[in-house]
Design a protein around this motif. Sequence first.
Motif, PDB file in Angstrom:
ATOM      1  N   PRO A   1       0.829  -1.205   0.000  1.00 12.48           N
ATOM      2  CA  PRO A   1       0.000   0.000   0.000  1.00 12.48           C
ATOM      3  C   PRO A   1       0.865   1.256   0.000  1.00 12.48           C
ATOM      4  CG  PRO A   1       0.056  -0.981   2.183  1.00 12.48           C
ATOM      5  CD  PRO A   1       0.756  -1.940   1.276  1.00 12.48           C
ATOM      6  N   LEU A   2       0.324   2.332  -0.570  1.00 17.11           N
ATOM      7  CA  LEU A   2       1.021   3.612  -0.582  1.00 17.11           C
ATOM      8  C   LEU A   2       0.628   4.419   0.646  1.00 17.11           C
ATOM      9  CD1 LEU A   2       0.611   4.579  -4.349  1.00 17.11           C
ATOM     10  CD2 LEU A   2       2.604   3.598  -3.234  1.00 17.11           C
ATOM     11  N   TRP A   3       1.616   4.856   1.430  1.00 17.32           N
ATOM     12  CA  TRP A   3       1.414   5.676   2.621  1.00 17.32           C
ATOM     13  C   TRP A   3       0.437   5.045   3.620  1.00 17.32           C
ATOM     14  CZ3 TRP A   3       5.284   8.706   2.653  1.00 17.32           C
ATOM     15  CH2 TRP A   3       5.735   9.372   1.515  1.00 17.32           C
ATOM     16  N   GLY A   4       0.384   3.739   3.658  1.00 21.46           N
ATOM     17  CA  GLY A   4      -0.487   3.055   4.613  1.00 21.46           C
ATOM     18  C   GLY A   4      -1.949   3.054   4.240  1.00 21.46           C
ATOM     19  N   LEU A   5      -2.317   3.660   3.100  1.00 24.99           N
ATOM     20  CA  LEU A   5      -3.710   3.676   2.655  1.00 24.99           C
ATOM     21  C   LEU A   5      -4.089   2.323   2.056  1.00 24.99           C
ATOM     22  CD1 LEU A   5      -3.821   7.108   0.792  1.00 24.99           C
ATOM     23  CD2 LEU A   5      -4.898   6.588   2.986  1.00 24.99           C
ATOM     24  N   LYS A   6      -5.336   1.947   2.200  1.00 23.83           N
ATOM     25  CA  LYS A   6      -5.828   0.780   1.478  1.00 23.83           C
ATOM     26  C   LYS A   6      -5.740   1.116  -0.002  1.00 23.83           C
ATOM     27  CE  LYS A   6      -9.739  -2.332   0.885  1.00 23.83           C
ATOM     28  NZ  LYS A   6     -11.107  -2.701   1.336  1.00 23.83           N
ATOM     29  N   THR A   7      -4.862   0.446  -0.717  1.00 27.58           N
ATOM     30  CA  THR A   7      -4.588   0.789  -2.102  1.00 27.58           C
ATOM     31  C   THR A   7      -5.334  -0.172  -3.029  1.00 27.58           C
ATOM     32  OG1 THR A   7      -2.417   1.657  -1.505  1.00 27.58           O
ATOM     33  CG2 THR A   7      -2.782   1.145  -3.823  1.00 27.58           C
ATOM     34  N   VAL A   8      -6.341   0.346  -3.724  1.00 27.88           N
ATOM     35  CA  VAL A   8      -7.164  -0.447  -4.621  1.00 27.88           C
ATOM     36  C   VAL A   8      -6.660  -0.232  -6.047  1.00 27.88           C
ATOM     37  CG1 VAL A   8      -9.477  -0.820  -5.511  1.00 27.88           C
ATOM     38  CG2 VAL A   8      -9.143  -0.278  -3.088  1.00 27.88           C
ATOM     39  N   VAL A   9      -6.047  -1.256  -6.607  1.00 27.22           N
ATOM     40  CA  VAL A   9      -5.501  -1.186  -7.961  1.00 27.22           C
ATOM     41  C   VAL A   9      -6.551  -1.765  -8.904  1.00 27.22           C
ATOM     42  CG1 VAL A   9      -3.580  -1.817  -9.456  1.00 27.22           C
ATOM     43  CG2 VAL A   9      -3.182  -1.476  -7.006  1.00 27.22           C
ATOM     44  N   THR A  10      -7.166  -0.926  -9.723  1.00 30.12           N
ATOM     45  CA  THR A  10      -8.296  -1.379 -10.530  1.00 30.12           C
ATOM     46  C   THR A  10      -8.382  -0.608 -11.839  1.00 30.12           C
ATOM     47  OG1 THR A  10     -10.717  -1.562 -10.629  1.00 30.12           O
ATOM     48  CG2 THR A  10      -9.809   0.188  -9.257  1.00 30.12           C
ATOM     49  N   GLU A  11      -8.869  -1.296 -12.872  1.00 26.35           N
ATOM     50  CA  GLU A  11      -9.093  -0.657 -14.166  1.00 26.35           C
ATOM     51  C   GLU A  11     -10.320   0.248 -14.151  1.00 26.35           C
ATOM     52  OE1 GLU A  11      -8.810  -3.881 -13.518  1.00 26.35           O
ATOM     53  OE2 GLU A  11      -7.839  -5.007 -15.126  1.00 26.35           O
ATOM     54  N   ALA A  12     -11.040   0.283 -13.027  1.00 30.64           N
ATOM     55  CA  ALA A  12     -12.236   1.115 -12.946  1.00 30.64           C
ATOM     56  C   ALA A  12     -11.914   2.594 -13.087  1.00 30.64           C
ATOM     57  CB  ALA A  12     -12.961   0.863 -11.620  1.00 30.64           C
ATOM     58  N   ILE A  13     -10.698   2.999 -12.741  1.00 29.09           N
ATOM     59  CA  ILE A  13     -10.295   4.398 -12.845  1.00 29.09           C
ATOM     60  C   ILE A  13      -9.308   4.542 -13.994  1.00 29.09           C
ATOM     61  CG2 ILE A  13      -8.356   4.247 -11.217  1.00 29.09           C
ATOM     62  CD1 ILE A  13      -9.320   7.019 -10.146  1.00 29.09           C
ATOM     63  N   ALA A  14      -9.422   5.635 -14.749  1.00 29.51           N
ATOM     64  CA  ALA A  14      -8.593   5.823 -15.934  1.00 29.51           C
ATOM     65  C   ALA A  14      -7.138   6.064 -15.560  1.00 29.51           C
ATOM     66  CB  ALA A  14      -9.119   6.999 -16.753  1.00 29.51           C
ATOM     67  N   GLN A  15      -6.241   5.657 -16.461  1.00 31.34           N
ATOM     68  CA  GLN A  15      -4.827   5.909 -16.257  1.00 31.34           C
ATOM     69  C   GLN A  15      -4.584   7.418 -16.218  1.00 31.34           C
ATOM     70  OE1 GLN A  15      -2.315   4.071 -19.172  1.00 31.34           O
ATOM     71  NE2 GLN A  15      -0.419   4.896 -18.323  1.00 31.34           N
ATOM     72  N   GLY A  16      -3.709   7.846 -15.298  1.00 36.26           N
ATOM     73  CA  GLY A  16      -3.408   9.261 -15.163  1.00 36.26           C
ATOM     74  C   GLY A  16      -4.199   9.969 -14.088  1.00 36.26           C
ATOM     75  N   THR A  17      -5.136   9.255 -13.466  1.00 41.22           N
ATOM     76  CA  THR A  17      -5.955   9.829 -12.393  1.00 41.22           C
ATOM     77  C   THR A  17      -5.991   8.872 -11.207  1.00 41.22           C
ATOM     78  OG1 THR A  17      -7.371  11.024 -13.956  1.00 41.22           O
ATOM     79  CG2 THR A  17      -8.246  10.664 -11.755  1.00 41.22           C
ATOM     80  N   ALA A  18      -5.868   9.432 -10.005  1.00 44.81           N
ATOM     81  CA  ALA A  18      -6.033   8.648  -8.776  1.00 44.81           C
ATOM     82  C   ALA A  18      -7.052   9.359  -7.899  1.00 44.81           C
ATOM     83  CB  ALA A  18      -4.706   8.505  -8.039  1.00 44.81           C
ATOM     84  N   LEU A  19      -7.728   8.595  -7.061  1.00 42.88           N
ATOM     85  CA  LEU A  19      -8.716   9.170  -6.152  1.00 42.88           C
ATOM     86  C   LEU A  19      -8.349   8.791  -4.725  1.00 42.88           C
ATOM     87  CD1 LEU A  19     -11.406  10.720  -5.832  1.00 42.88           C
ATOM     88  CD2 LEU A  19     -12.576   8.501  -5.937  1.00 42.88           C
ATOM     89  N   VAL A  20      -8.074   9.803  -3.907  1.00 41.99           N
ATOM     90  CA  VAL A  20      -7.796   9.609  -2.487  1.00 41.99           C
ATOM     91  C   VAL A  20      -9.029  10.069  -1.723  1.00 41.99           C
ATOM     92  CG1 VAL A  20      -6.265  10.187  -0.565  1.00 41.99           C
ATOM     93  CG2 VAL A  20      -5.350  10.052  -2.892  1.00 41.99           C
ATOM     94  N   GLY A  21      -9.448   9.301  -0.720  1.00 46.32           N
ATOM     95  CA  GLY A  21     -10.653   9.706  -0.018  1.00 46.32           C
ATOM     96  C   GLY A  21     -10.825   9.094   1.346  1.00 46.32           C
TER      97      GLY A  21
END
Length: 400
Positions: free
Chosen positions: A321-341
């Motif tokens: 995981p990145l920075w201890g966040l639950k890191t969800v690696v999925t094709e649901a989000i387009a390449q070039g964009t990440a969503l932190v929440g």
Amino acid sequence: MNLVEQLAAEKKAAQTLISKGADNLTEEQVTELKQHYAEAKRLQERIDLFSGVKNLTDDHADPAPQAKGARTLGDHYAAELKHAGLTVREAKQFATTDYKAATDIQTVGDGAAGTGYQPIITQIDMNGVWPYERPLVVADLLGTVTLSGNANTVEYPVYGPLEGGAGTVSEGGKKPQTHLPAPSWKADSLKEVAAWWKVTDNMAEDLAYIVSEINNHARYNLQLLEETQLLSGDGIDANINGLLNREGIQAMGQGTDSDPDRIFKARTKIALATGFRADALVINPADYETIRLSKDANGQYYGGGYFNGQYGNGTIMQDPPLWGLKTVVTEAIAQGTALVGAFKLGGAVIRKGGLRAESTNSHAEDFTSDLITFRVRERIGLQVKYPQAFVKVTLGKATK
């Protein structure tokens, strides 16, 4: 491995995780346990289905004992009618099994219908090769709101930041004022996600396992659309207003900082705006790969190499995981964009009822055409009480 061996492997993997105790599992292990459970359940259903179909065919494989050795079709009819406990007057809708006279010569055919016994017996492999199905995870990150009765819309206040603040006051001094501005009211309505398909009566009777597989993949297809809508629906017409298009979420454009640095800064933006702690990161596999394979000036992988951890310390982690966040690696989000929440506190999936599967032979000309229409449907929506609990991050620079 055959189905039984696959089922045993899934159960063993799940048992290994369960033995650690519910309080000791990490988020990644909980997700892994869910996957083992779902796969074991699917395998068990398939094994049970095949076993049931085999028992059914075994039960009907042997003709009625009275019909054996019948010399004529009339004898065959009379014997089977007697075996069924019916008289000729009572047998208004009675059909015998196929009749073959004992004096007919058995011949070897060429495999075509009506040419005798087929010389080669073909075994059917029921483990079909189906398209890849990615794990569906976005809905699990969010909270849940369930509607009941006649309600189909949730209306709620969205508060802005607190104005003013507490402070120290000298004797006789004027106290500082705080003020919570009037909220803006938002409403999110249920949307329907659905699909339908047809099969023939004969297929439903003869190839029950295929129908079951089709049903499972139709359900997956519907839930795949649900995930896409929750994340990036445009809110137009029957579409859900998804997280990435929700008014009020924070955004970070591509800057001089590295992608990992901006992801950490997105956590800070959420904390400053809402007081919430970010709990997850959704990122495309290609972007995660770029970050995961990034190296320092000495050529060492930041996340550890392919044999051990950074500079030989510790063990390698699969998808750390990145920075201890639950890191969800999925094709649901387009390449070039990440969503932190702060997904659990910031938003919720609105549901009314559950996923419904229905079938009928009364649709259009189904009954007279020996067809069955199946459909799956659900009603869902997305509530975002705290848009600032989410940050859309534009990626593009793995390291400094």
